[in-house]
Design an enzyme around this catalytic site. Structure first.
Site, PDB file in Angstrom:
ATOM      1  N   ARG A 149      -4.328  -1.657  -7.948  1.00 36.59           N
ATOM      2  CA  ARG A 149      -3.154  -0.393  -8.190  1.00 36.59           C
ATOM      3  C   ARG A 149      -1.938  -1.173  -8.875  1.00 36.59           C
ATOM      4  O   ARG A 149      -0.689  -1.193  -9.370  1.00 36.59           O
ATOM      5  CB  ARG A 149      -2.247   0.043  -7.640  1.00 36.59           C
ATOM      6  CG  ARG A 149      -3.172   1.179  -6.454  1.00 36.59           C
ATOM      7  CD  ARG A 149      -2.924   2.217  -5.980  1.00 36.59           C
ATOM      8  NE  ARG A 149      -3.558   2.737  -5.314  1.00 36.59           N
ATOM      9  CZ  ARG A 149      -4.854   3.733  -5.900  1.00 36.59           C
ATOM     10  NH1 ARG A 149      -5.608   3.257  -7.229  1.00 36.59           N
ATOM     11  NH2 ARG A 149      -6.075   3.960  -4.698  1.00 36.59           N
ATOM     12  N   GLU A 184      -2.080  -2.689   6.803  1.00 38.91           N
ATOM     13  CA  GLU A 184      -0.367  -3.897   7.814  1.00 38.91           C
ATOM     14  C   GLU A 184       0.197  -2.806   9.302  1.00 38.91           C
ATOM     15  O   GLU A 184       0.182  -3.771  10.077  1.00 38.91           O
ATOM     16  CB  GLU A 184       0.835  -4.070   6.399  1.00 38.91           C
ATOM     17  CG  GLU A 184      -0.006  -4.568   5.137  1.00 38.91           C
ATOM     18  CD  GLU A 184       1.052  -4.551   4.569  1.00 38.91           C
ATOM     19  OE1 GLU A 184       1.492  -5.720   4.314  1.00 38.91           O
ATOM     20  OE2 GLU A 184       1.212  -3.547   3.072  1.00 38.91           O
ATOM     21  N   GLU A 209      -4.425  -2.758  -2.917  1.00 37.96           N
ATOM     22  CA  GLU A 209      -2.561  -3.296  -3.951  1.00 37.96           C
ATOM     23  C   GLU A 209      -3.303  -3.941  -4.908  1.00 37.96           C
ATOM     24  O   GLU A 209      -2.823  -3.489  -6.476  1.00 37.96           O
ATOM     25  CB  GLU A 209      -2.284  -4.138  -3.056  1.00 37.96           C
ATOM     26  CG  GLU A 209      -1.392  -3.445  -2.048  1.00 37.96           C
ATOM     27  CD  GLU A 209      -2.125  -2.782  -0.615  1.00 37.96           C
ATOM     28  OE1 GLU A 209      -3.572  -3.109  -0.793  1.00 37.96           O
ATOM     29  OE2 GLU A 209      -1.309  -2.585   0.731  1.00 37.96           O
ATOM     30  N   LEU A 215       1.094   2.340   1.590  1.00 38.68           N
ATOM     31  CA  LEU A 215       2.166   3.456   0.825  1.00 38.68           C
ATOM     32  C   LEU A 215       2.002   4.744   0.119  1.00 38.68           C
ATOM     33  O   LEU A 215       1.608   4.730  -0.279  1.00 38.68           O
ATOM     34  CB  LEU A 215       2.590   2.009   0.020  1.00 38.68           C
ATOM     35  CG  LEU A 215       4.118   2.497  -0.921  1.00 38.68           C
ATOM     36  CD1 LEU A 215       5.293   1.793  -0.149  1.00 38.68           C
ATOM     37  CD2 LEU A 215       3.705   0.926  -2.206  1.00 38.68           C
ATOM     38  N   ALA A 260      -3.567   6.719   4.726  1.00 41.55           N
ATOM     39  CA  ALA A 260      -3.349   5.902   3.324  1.00 41.55           C
ATOM     40  C   ALA A 260      -2.394   5.021   2.635  1.00 41.55           C
ATOM     41  O   ALA A 260      -2.547   4.809   1.660  1.00 41.55           O
ATOM     42  CB  ALA A 260      -3.402   7.041   2.195  1.00 41.55           C
ATOM     43  N   LEU A 311       2.241   6.091  -2.765  1.00 40.36           N
ATOM     44  CA  LEU A 311       2.682   5.586  -4.392  1.00 40.36           C
ATOM     45  C   LEU A 311       3.272   6.577  -4.833  1.00 40.36           C
ATOM     46  O   LEU A 311       3.765   6.412  -5.735  1.00 40.36           O
ATOM     47  CB  LEU A 311       1.021   5.783  -5.036  1.00 40.36           C
ATOM     48  CG  LEU A 311       0.250   4.745  -4.244  1.00 40.36           C
ATOM     49  CD1 LEU A 311      -1.129   5.254  -4.265  1.00 40.36           C
ATOM     50  CD2 LEU A 311       0.937   3.338  -3.880  1.00 40.36           C
TER      51      LEU A 311
END
Ligand code: 1HE
Length: 265
Positions: A141, A118, A138, A70, A68, A72
């Site tokens: 977000r 990534e 991203e 980073l 999923a 968060l």
């Protein structure tokens, strides 16, 4: 398959070996394998201390999703300077995947999003099963990729597609990802890991010199100016050829003892 003393890993990672192949699994399924600092540091340590007799690595994820992205929950407290050092931490870890000792295969399923994509894009081969989907949330977000995504993902799918994914939140299916180049193998659901291990076992039979040339020299040659690229290619090809094992293999072919190139199935 037996346990070996890989680098000591955080509980969010597990490693095992099958002969010359190491299998590293993201193991935080309750958080959908979100990458917290400890996990990224663990990935770095794993690749930095890879035993010399490991010839290929498979990275996969436990649970319903590959990753999923980073974590968060760790993002909220960071100031600008801490953000930069955090991104650099990811860069260092993923650099060890892309430009480490051995070829790395990422086996994808479920969500492969944000930092998960990534991570996947720093591997040398991606195997996706049909449950896979890709996204770069991203944009929505209010953040930006920080794990090398802007460098590596456009090299797989182009700037335009990555820009679209980030601007609009567009997601892609496993099938579309395969057509676009996010994966180069597509399997039925649940069959990705077996395929990834099979490929890794095959790669492990190459000479380490050839695998080094392919993973380290090829991407640099491809980005060099042509004149530089041709010179680098001449050098690396003659270095690879000079390996006694290369000579053994050529002799084996000429004497009819080595496999022929086969038509695809
Ligand atoms: C998380 C994370 C996370 C899940 N960080 N906790 N990544 C994202 O924006 C993706 C955010 N995650 C999702 O969209 C969904 O979780 C999934 C599509 C991946 C999976 O959905 P689902 O329904 O299977 O799981 P879930 O119920 O959403 O999540 C289960 C738990 O994992 C839940 O916590 P719980 O305490 O309520 O059980 C989630 O909060 C938690 N969880 N994903 C933290 N990412 C170097 S820069 C990189 C920048 C990025 O990667 S940005 C993209 C971040």
């Amino acid at each position: 398959s037996n346990r070996v003393p890989f680098a000591s890993l955080p509980p969010s990672l597990t490693a095992e070996r099958q002969g010359p192949v190491a299998i590293l699994k993201l193991n935080r399924p309750q958080k959908r394998n979100a990458l917290d600092d400890g996990t990224v540091i663990g990935i770095d340590a794993f690749f930095a201390a890879l035993p010399d007799d490991i010839r290929a690595v498979v990275i996969a994820g436990e649970g319903e999703h590959f990753c999923a992205g980073l974590d968060l929950s760790e993002l909220q407290e960071r100031n600008i300077h801490e953000g930069i050092t955090h991104s650099a931490l990811w860069h260092r870890a993923f650099e060890k995947i892309q430009f480490g000792k051995v070829p790395v295969i990422a086996v994808l399923h479920g969500a492969v999003v944000g930092g998960g994509l990534e991570l996947a894009s720093s591997a040398h081969i991606r195997v996706a099963d049909r449950s896979t989907y890709y996204g770069l949330p991203e944009g929505s977000r209010g953040i930006y990729v920080g794990g090398g995504g802007s460098v590596r993902i456009p090299r797989l799918i182009g700037v335009a597609r990555m820009m679209d994914m980030m601007l609009t939140g567009r997601t892609y299916s496993a099938e579309d990802g395969q057509i676009m180049g996010l994966s180069t193998y597509l399997t039925e659901s649940g069959e990705g890991l077996a395929k990834g291990i099979e490929l890794a076992q095959r790669i492990a039979t190459n000479t380490p010199m050839t695998n080094f040339a392919i993973t380290h020299a090829l991407p640099r040659i491809a980005e060099a100016a042509p004149a530089t690229g041709f010179a680098m290619e001449s050098l690396i090809s003659s270095i690879a050829q000079a390996d006694p094992e290369a000579k053994n293999r050529l002799t084996a072919f000429l004497e009819g003892r080595a496999g022929k190139v086969k038509r695809p199935d």
